[in-house]
Design a protein around this motif. Structure first.
Motif, PDB file in Angstrom:
ATOM      1  N   THR A 245       1.212  -1.243   0.124  1.00  0.00           N
ATOM      2  CA  THR A 245      -0.087  -0.070  -0.212  1.00  0.00           C
ATOM      3  C   THR A 245       0.659   0.995   0.031  1.00  0.00           C
ATOM      4  O   THR A 245       1.670   1.278   0.521  1.00  0.00           O
ATOM      5  CB  THR A 245      -0.803   0.087   1.216  1.00  0.00           C
ATOM      6  OG1 THR A 245      -0.208  -0.332   2.242  1.00  0.00           O
ATOM      7  CG2 THR A 245      -1.611  -1.117   1.172  1.00  0.00           C
ATOM      8  N   LEU A 291      -2.580  -2.297  -6.879  1.00  0.00           N
ATOM      9  CA  LEU A 291      -3.446  -1.349  -5.515  1.00  0.00           C
ATOM     10  C   LEU A 291      -3.862  -0.224  -6.724  1.00  0.00           C
ATOM     11  O   LEU A 291      -3.393   0.025  -6.888  1.00  0.00           O
ATOM     12  CB  LEU A 291      -2.685  -1.621  -4.593  1.00  0.00           C
ATOM     13  CG  LEU A 291      -2.706  -2.863  -3.773  1.00  0.00           C
ATOM     14  CD1 LEU A 291      -1.417  -2.678  -3.075  1.00  0.00           C
ATOM     15  CD2 LEU A 291      -3.817  -3.205  -2.373  1.00  0.00           C
ATOM     16  N   GLY A 295      -5.864   3.220  -2.172  1.00  0.00           N
ATOM     17  CA  GLY A 295      -5.567   1.708  -1.656  1.00  0.00           C
ATOM     18  C   GLY A 295      -7.186   1.117  -1.380  1.00  0.00           C
ATOM     19  O   GLY A 295      -7.205   0.151  -1.126  1.00  0.00           O
ATOM     20  N   ALA A 315      -9.110  -1.592   4.359  1.00  0.00           N
ATOM     21  CA  ALA A 315      -8.149  -0.643   5.066  1.00  0.00           C
ATOM     22  C   ALA A 315      -8.045  -1.038   6.127  1.00  0.00           C
ATOM     23  O   ALA A 315      -6.503  -0.896   6.439  1.00  0.00           O
ATOM     24  CB  ALA A 315      -8.640   0.875   4.796  1.00  0.00           C
TER      25      ALA A 315
END
Length: 343
Positions: A245, A291, A295, A315
């Protein structure tokens, strides 16, 4: 909110529908433009208002440059040394292509195709079927852009080159390569956003290797290893891709055969990983995934089932929650979000 992303597919060894410009509104995924001018564009890399691509052919190599402001406009195609090119990365004014079949790394200036470097690897590994010779699989610049790292599946090495002002590559004196444990087959890798850790997917043994990175010396040191064999992993499974991420708090890796996405929570400054789970890729053969910049989503290129799957992501837990959208793309092998998408 609208996102843009790109995908590429193998074309059966002749020019055909191979690169796609796509649009995703959070629920629906649709194709906006298609390029049918390249042969087997196995890897793509969006960069600002351009897209770079390679052609993967056994008897030659080529890199291409597209303008993407309004779709897919082929700006240039350059034939280069090498063969079986399967990855491309940009560093400054140069593109560096990794040749799997040829076991070499080729650098050209992307504005005019001028050759700036060519490095041929030598050696082999213990796996007689897959490591009979060098197989350069991917390359990335160091966080400061001064060095180029190249993962070679055939020699079990992660090479390091200094990048000269004109783009020529020279073996880094302090550490020209680091030897990966024999038979692992290094494939793709990613740096932590803080620039202090490198995470390497070993294709042949389905493992994730962690290295500390000392930027002042530009030296890697082994720091850990994690298995990618959960989820009823069959013997023929092959690890493929790896990404973090943007904040560096979670890492993901894909495995073909078990067709899973493995997730890890990144602890501390990046040197320790804690398994966060593994989830289906919603298709067969997740060769590539990416990604979204915010995110929220994972895009997964399932080559064997010919499907591009878009999944939502939690997340907080890192979990890949559910399939949100899907598109049929025969032999899809690479997917990349536009860097500014969703910003």
């Amino acid at each position: 909110m609208k996102y843009r992303l790109f995908a590429s597919s193998y074309t059966g060894g002749k020019p055909g529908d191979g690169i796609y410009a796509l649009e995703f509104d959070g629920e629906r995924l649709r194709c906006r433009d298609v390029c049918a001018e390249l042969v087997n564009p196995s890897y793509i890399q969006p960069d600002g208002d351009r897209l770079f691509a390679v052609e993967e052919t056994e008897n030659g190599a080529a890199m291409a440059v597209f303008e993407t402001e309004k779709g897919l406009a082929l700006q240039a195609r350059y034939e280069t040394p090498g063969s079986g090119m399967c990855h491309v990365t940009r560093c400054g004014a140069c593109l560096y292509g990794s040749s799997y079949a040829g076991g070499s790394i080729t650098g050209i200036r992307w504005e005019n195709g001028e050759l700036c470097s060519f490095r041929q690897h030598e050696g082999q590994g213990p796996n007689a079927q897959r490591q009979e010779g060098p197989h350069a699989h991917s390359a990335q610049p160091s966080p400061d852009g001064q060095h180029l790292f190249v993962a070679d599946l055939g020699t079990d090495r992660l090479y390091q080159y200094d990048i000269a002002s004109g783009g020529e590559l020279f073996p880094h004196e302090a550490q020209p390569w680091i030897q990966v444990p024999p038979g692992r087959g290094p494939r793709h890798f990613a740096f932590h956003p803080n620039g202090r850790w490198l995470y390497l997917v070993a294709e042949l043994e389905n493992s994730l290797l962690v290295y500390s990175y000392e930027p002042h010396e530009s030296v890697l040191r082994p720091a850990g290893e994690y298995s990618l064999r959960g989820g009823n992993c069959p013997p023929e499974a092959l690890a493929a891709d790896v990404h973090l991420t943007g904040t560096g708090d979670f890492l993901y890796a894909s495995v073909r055969g078990s067709d899973r996405i493995f997730g890890f929570q990144v602890k501390g400054d990046g040197g320790e990983l804690e398994p966060a789970g593994n989830w289906p890729s919603f298709g067969r053969g997740p060769r590539s995934f990416d990604l979204s910049p915010d995110g929220r989503f994972l895009a997964i290129a399932n080559q064997d089932s010919g499907s591009l799957a878009l999944c939502s992501r939690n997340a907080a837990s890192g979990a890949v929650d559910r399939l949100v959208a899907e598109l049929s793309l025969p032999q899809v092998c690479c997917v990349k979000w536009e860097p500014s998408a969703g910003a």
